[in-house]
Design a protein around this motif. Structure first.
Motif, mmCIF file in Angstrom:
data_model
loop_
_atom_site.group_PDB
_atom_site.id
_atom_site.type_symbol
_atom_site.label_atom_id
_atom_site.label_comp_id
_atom_site.label_asym_id
_atom_site.label_seq_id
_atom_site.Cartn_x
_atom_site.Cartn_y
_atom_site.Cartn_z
ATOM 1 N N ARG A 111 0.793 -1.227 0.000
ATOM 2 C CA ARG A 111 0.000 0.000 0.000
ATOM 3 C C ARG A 111 0.829 1.282 0.000
ATOM 4 N NH1 ARG A 111 -4.716 -1.568 4.456
ATOM 5 N NH2 ARG A 111 -5.178 -3.647 3.613
ATOM 6 N N LEU A 112 2.027 1.228 0.612
ATOM 7 C CA LEU A 112 2.816 2.448 0.755
ATOM 8 C C LEU A 112 3.149 3.112 -0.579
ATOM 9 C CD1 LEU A 112 4.178 4.389 2.681
ATOM 10 C CD2 LEU A 112 6.239 2.945 2.612
ATOM 11 N N PRO A 113 3.553 2.354 -1.631
ATOM 12 C CA PRO A 113 3.855 3.030 -2.907
ATOM 13 C C PRO A 113 2.676 3.834 -3.451
ATOM 14 C CG PRO A 113 4.698 0.784 -2.935
ATOM 15 C CD PRO A 113 3.860 0.915 -1.702
ATOM 16 N N TRP A 114 1.455 3.288 -3.320
ATOM 17 C CA TRP A 114 0.276 4.003 -3.808
ATOM 18 C C TRP A 114 -0.002 5.243 -2.961
ATOM 19 C CZ3 TRP A 114 -1.830 2.225 -8.291
ATOM 20 C CH2 TRP A 114 -1.512 0.920 -8.658
ATOM 21 N N LEU A 115 0.194 5.110 -1.643
ATOM 22 C CA LEU A 115 -0.016 6.255 -0.765
ATOM 23 C C LEU A 115 0.991 7.364 -1.065
ATOM 24 C CD1 LEU A 115 -0.720 4.440 2.625
ATOM 25 C CD2 LEU A 115 -2.374 5.600 1.157
ATOM 26 N N LEU A 116 2.240 6.972 -1.312
ATOM 27 C CA LEU A 116 3.266 7.960 -1.640
ATOM 28 C C LEU A 116 2.971 8.639 -2.971
ATOM 29 C CD1 LEU A 116 6.529 6.125 -0.485
ATOM 30 C CD2 LEU A 116 5.232 7.914 0.703
ATOM 31 N N ALA A 117 2.461 7.842 -3.938
ATOM 32 C CA ALA A 117 2.073 8.430 -5.222
ATOM 33 C C ALA A 117 0.952 9.447 -5.024
ATOM 34 C CB ALA A 117 1.630 7.343 -6.198
ATOM 35 N N GLY A 118 -0.003 9.110 -4.156
ATOM 36 C CA GLY A 118 -1.073 10.052 -3.842
ATOM 37 C C GLY A 118 -0.543 11.288 -3.137
ATOM 38 N N LEU A 119 0.478 11.087 -2.280
ATOM 39 C CA LEU A 119 1.091 12.215 -1.580
ATOM 40 C C LEU A 119 1.749 13.173 -2.565
ATOM 41 C CD1 LEU A 119 1.968 13.628 1.034
ATOM 42 C CD2 LEU A 119 3.964 12.102 1.080
ATOM 43 N N VAL A 120 2.410 12.608 -3.583
ATOM 44 C CA VAL A 120 3.041 13.447 -4.606
ATOM 45 C C VAL A 120 1.983 14.279 -5.339
ATOM 46 C CG1 VAL A 120 4.307 13.430 -6.787
ATOM 47 C CG2 VAL A 120 5.019 11.917 -4.923
ATOM 48 N N GLY A 121 0.882 13.608 -5.728
ATOM 49 C CA GLY A 121 -0.191 14.322 -6.417
ATOM 50 C C GLY A 121 -0.786 15.420 -5.558
ATOM 51 N N ALA A 122 -1.027 15.094 -4.281
ATOM 52 C CA ALA A 122 -1.601 16.092 -3.380
ATOM 53 C C ALA A 122 -0.636 17.255 -3.158
ATOM 54 C CB ALA A 122 -1.951 15.431 -2.041
ATOM 55 N N SER A 123 0.644 16.951 -3.126
ATOM 56 C CA SER A 123 1.652 18.002 -2.934
ATOM 57 C C SER A 123 1.690 18.943 -4.135
ATOM 58 C CB SER A 123 3.032 17.377 -2.721
ATOM 59 O OG SER A 123 3.044 16.541 -1.577
ATOM 60 N N VAL A 124 1.568 18.369 -5.333
ATOM 61 C CA VAL A 124 1.535 19.205 -6.532
ATOM 62 C C VAL A 124 0.306 20.106 -6.504
ATOM 63 C CG1 VAL A 124 1.366 19.202 -9.053
ATOM 64 C CG2 VAL A 124 2.843 17.546 -7.908
ATOM 65 N N ALA A 125 -0.850 19.524 -6.116
ATOM 66 C CA ALA A 125 -2.080 20.319 -6.024
ATOM 67 C C ALA A 125 -1.926 21.436 -4.998
ATOM 68 C CB ALA A 125 -3.259 19.421 -5.670
ATOM 69 N N ALA A 126 -1.280 21.118 -3.885
ATOM 70 C CA ALA A 126 -1.059 22.131 -2.847
ATOM 71 C C ALA A 126 -0.129 23.230 -3.361
ATOM 72 C CB ALA A 126 -0.462 21.478 -1.605
ATOM 73 N N THR A 127 0.856 22.828 -4.165
ATOM 74 C CA THR A 127 1.771 23.820 -4.743
ATOM 75 C C THR A 127 1.030 24.776 -5.666
ATOM 76 O OG1 THR A 127 3.597 22.227 -4.645
ATOM 77 C CG2 THR A 127 3.875 24.120 -6.104
ATOM 78 N N VAL A 128 0.100 24.219 -6.457
ATOM 79 C CA VAL A 128 -0.702 25.055 -7.347
ATOM 80 C C VAL A 128 -1.519 26.050 -6.532
ATOM 81 C CG1 VAL A 128 -2.598 25.060 -9.023
ATOM 82 C CG2 VAL A 128 -0.805 23.318 -9.162
ATOM 83 N N VAL A 129 -2.147 25.547 -5.460
ATOM 84 C CA VAL A 129 -2.944 26.438 -4.605
ATOM 85 C C VAL A 129 -2.042 27.519 -4.000
ATOM 86 C CG1 VAL A 129 -4.345 26.571 -2.514
ATOM 87 C CG2 VAL A 129 -4.660 24.674 -4.104
ATOM 88 N N GLY A 130 -0.852 27.120 -3.529
ATOM 89 C CA GLY A 130 0.069 28.076 -2.917
ATOM 90 C C GLY A 130 0.546 29.147 -3.874
ATOM 91 N N SER A 131 0.631 28.796 -5.159
ATOM 92 C CA SER A 131 1.102 29.778 -6.143
ATOM 93 C C SER A 131 0.082 30.885 -6.373
ATOM 94 C CB SER A 131 1.419 29.079 -7.470
ATOM 95 O OG SER A 131 0.244 28.548 -8.058
ATOM 96 N N TYR A 132 -1.137 30.671 -5.919
ATOM 97 C CA TYR A 132 -2.183 31.693 -6.043
ATOM 98 C C TYR A 132 -2.487 32.323 -4.678
ATOM 99 C CZ TYR A 132 -3.111 30.219 -10.830
ATOM 100 O OH TYR A 132 -3.004 29.947 -12.171
ATOM 101 N N GLU A 133 -1.448 32.433 -3.848
ATOM 102 C CA GLU A 133 -1.613 32.966 -2.499
ATOM 103 C C GLU A 133 -2.128 34.406 -2.521
ATOM 104 O OE1 GLU A 133 1.150 33.745 1.503
ATOM 105 O OE2 GLU A 133 2.010 32.901 -0.328
ATOM 106 N N ASP A 134 -1.624 35.199 -3.450
ATOM 107 C CA ASP A 134 -2.057 36.597 -3.516
ATOM 108 C C ASP A 134 -3.539 36.696 -3.862
ATOM 109 O OD1 ASP A 134 0.515 37.330 -2.939
ATOM 110 O OD2 ASP A 134 1.083 37.677 -5.043
ATOM 111 N N GLN A 135 -3.991 35.851 -4.791
ATOM 112 C CA GLN A 135 -5.398 35.872 -5.185
ATOM 113 C C GLN A 135 -6.291 35.456 -4.015
ATOM 114 O OE1 GLN A 135 -2.929 34.777 -6.931
ATOM 115 N NE2 GLN A 135 -3.078 35.534 -9.039
ATOM 116 N N LEU A 136 -5.824 34.465 -3.240
ATOM 117 C CA LEU A 136 -6.607 34.026 -2.073
ATOM 118 C C LEU A 136 -6.655 35.116 -1.016
ATOM 119 C CD1 LEU A 136 -5.418 30.312 -1.678
ATOM 120 C CD2 LEU A 136 -7.720 31.096 -2.243
#
Length: 474
Positions: free
Chosen positions: A303-328
């Motif tokens: 299970r860990l490889p799939w969870l880590l893959a999900g963590l990478v995806g979630a981290s990328v999504a969080a990075t996208v959200v963070g890049s719009y910090e001024d708009q938020l």
């Protein structure tokens, strides 16, 4: 049913056949009696009792006992009943019962059987258990041959028992041969016809054979449109072919076209179950090798490889959200719509990918049909996105009447358009990725797990902020 309900009421050790996953109270007395006999060590009496039971009923009894008692009872059973019982157990129960001492017991049993009978029994075991038993039988060449075929192939699961007759054989002679083979082959649906070199040339259904004139040669009424698979054909492809052509059994031929085995109805059912379970695990982001009795280490590894893959995806999504910090910071209300967007993207992608995987697995999705299917997905996604976006926009306008919102009209426009685009793009990604994976030889069910969810989350938040920046903050 080994015993009727009336008998069960008179005999506390009688067993009534239970429906799937539905224990019957009438069997509780028998269950208590068996537990007491195991606890007190009454092996002889218990074995004599269970010899009168059907193997399916013994299997049901085993699954209702505590694991320690089930193992002990299974070791008490003599060779013949235990072999029949093990064939009825689901893979997860079989693997639990298979201990070192039991494997040694089965090795001795298999070594004393006819190779064809031994292979037929091995086909009933989980692959890992069958491999272990084959490794303990190095001197039995015919049995060891099974281990030479790759996992999940026709050669691995085929039965070596079949009725094959030459083209010159008459219908009467064929019926006589079937009667002679009845004790060796329990169920015959199709008689295979071969030429002088033993190559498969045709098939005859049993019903048609029985209606044919006794002196008619098989070549005069056999079906020459023969569909066969090779030993290295993937079992999923075998199942797909059987469903597409409505075949009860599937012949297996060597590279030279010689008939060497067949996939029986029972094996086709098992393949369907195995593939469905594997797809379900992959779609859930779990290794296809996962079992309910896995150790902690195997659970972590699977299970860990799939969870880590999900963590990478979630981290990328969080990075996208963070890049719009001024708009938020400029419009904090946008944060409230991020979960909505990600949820819609994930759901739309999962729905489309699930349908695509099902179509690929059943053979309903043909190569010439792909463009039309994708076009339908696009149109349907546009409709769904437009409806969902309109509803969300209306909710924003209604909410603006209750709570103060800055420029609600443009906010409604931005959220509506983002939902339309996100739903459409996510559905197209979900419908396309499984097809691409299938074309390059990767199980398309893998697409439904972490990959689709993570990629659509990233695309969802990116599109949402682009729309919000353009139509609301611009």
């Amino acid at each position: 049913m080994s015993n009727s309900s009336d008998v069960a009421e008179l005999d506390p050790t009688a067993w009534t056949r239970e429906p799937a996953n539905e224990p019957l109270e009438i069997n509780d007395a028998a269950l208590r009696a068996v537990r007491e006999m195991i606890k007190s060590g009454q092996r002889t009496q218990l074995v004599e009792l269970l010899k009168r039971w059907d193997p399916v009923d013994v299997m049901q009894l085993l699954t209702r006992l505590r694991l320690k008692q089930a193992r002990k009872l299974f070791q008490w059973l003599p060779a013949n009943p235990s072999i029949k019982v093990i064939a009825e157990l689901r893979p997860e129960f079989r693997s639990i019962l298979m201990e070192e001492s039991t494997l040694e017991q089965f090795r001795d049993i298999l070594a004393g059987l006819d190779p064809e009978d031994a292979i037929e029994i091995l086909n009933e075991f989980p692959d890992d258990v069958a491999d272990e038993l084959i490794a303990r039988l190095p001197d039995v060449e015919d049995i060891a041959t099974r281990g030479s075929y790759a996992d999940d192939t026709a050669g691995r699961v085929m039965a070596r028992k079949f009725v094959a007759l030459p083209e010159t054989c008459t219908a009467g002679e064929a019926v006589a041969q079937m009667r002679a083979e009845a004790s060796r082959i329990r169920k015959v649906f199709t008689v295979y016809v071969t030429d002088a070199d033993g190559k498969l040339t045709g098939t005859v259904e049993v019903g048609k054979l029985l209606l044919a004139p006794a002196d008619a040669p098989l070549s005069s009424f056999m079906n020459r449109d023969v569909i066969a698979v090779s030993t290295d054909t993937d079992q999923e492809e075998v199942l797909r072919l059987a469903r597409k052509r409505d075949m009860r059994t599937v012949p297996v031929v060597s590279g030279e076209g010689h008939l060497i085995g067949r996939i029986t109805p029972k094996q086709l059912t098992r393949i369907a179950s195995d593939e469905a379970n594997e797809d379900m695990l992959l779609m859930s982001g779990v290794s296809s090798e996962a079992r309910s009795d896995d150790t902690v280490l195997r659970i972590v590894r699977g299970r860990l490889p799939w969870l880590l893959a999900g963590l990478v995806g979630a981290s990328v999504a969080a990075t996208v959200v963070g890049s719009y910090e001024d708009q938020l910071a400029e419009a904090a209300i946008l944060a409230a719509f991020i979960p909505v967007t990600m949820s819609m993207a994930g759901n739309a992608g999962l729905q489309a990918s699930a349908v695509a995987v099902q179509g690929i697995a059943t053979g309903a999705l043909w190569s010439g049909d792909i463009f039309y299917r994708l076009l339908k997905e696009l149109v349907a996604a546009l409709f769904n996105g437009a409806i969902a976006g309109t509803i969300l926009g209306c909710l924003v306008l209604v909410a603006s009447l209750i709570v103060p919102l800055e420029d609600p009209l443009h906010l409604a426009l931005a959220t509506s358009l983002s939902l339309l685009c996100v739903t459409t793009l996510a559905a197209m990604v979900g419908a396309t990725i499984p097809i691409i994976l299938d074309k390059i030889g990767i199980d398309p069910a893998m697409a439904i797990g972490v990959f689709i969810t993570s990629s659509n989350d990233v695309l969802g938040v990116l599109i949402f902020f682009l729309m919000a920046t353009t139509f609301y903050l611009g």
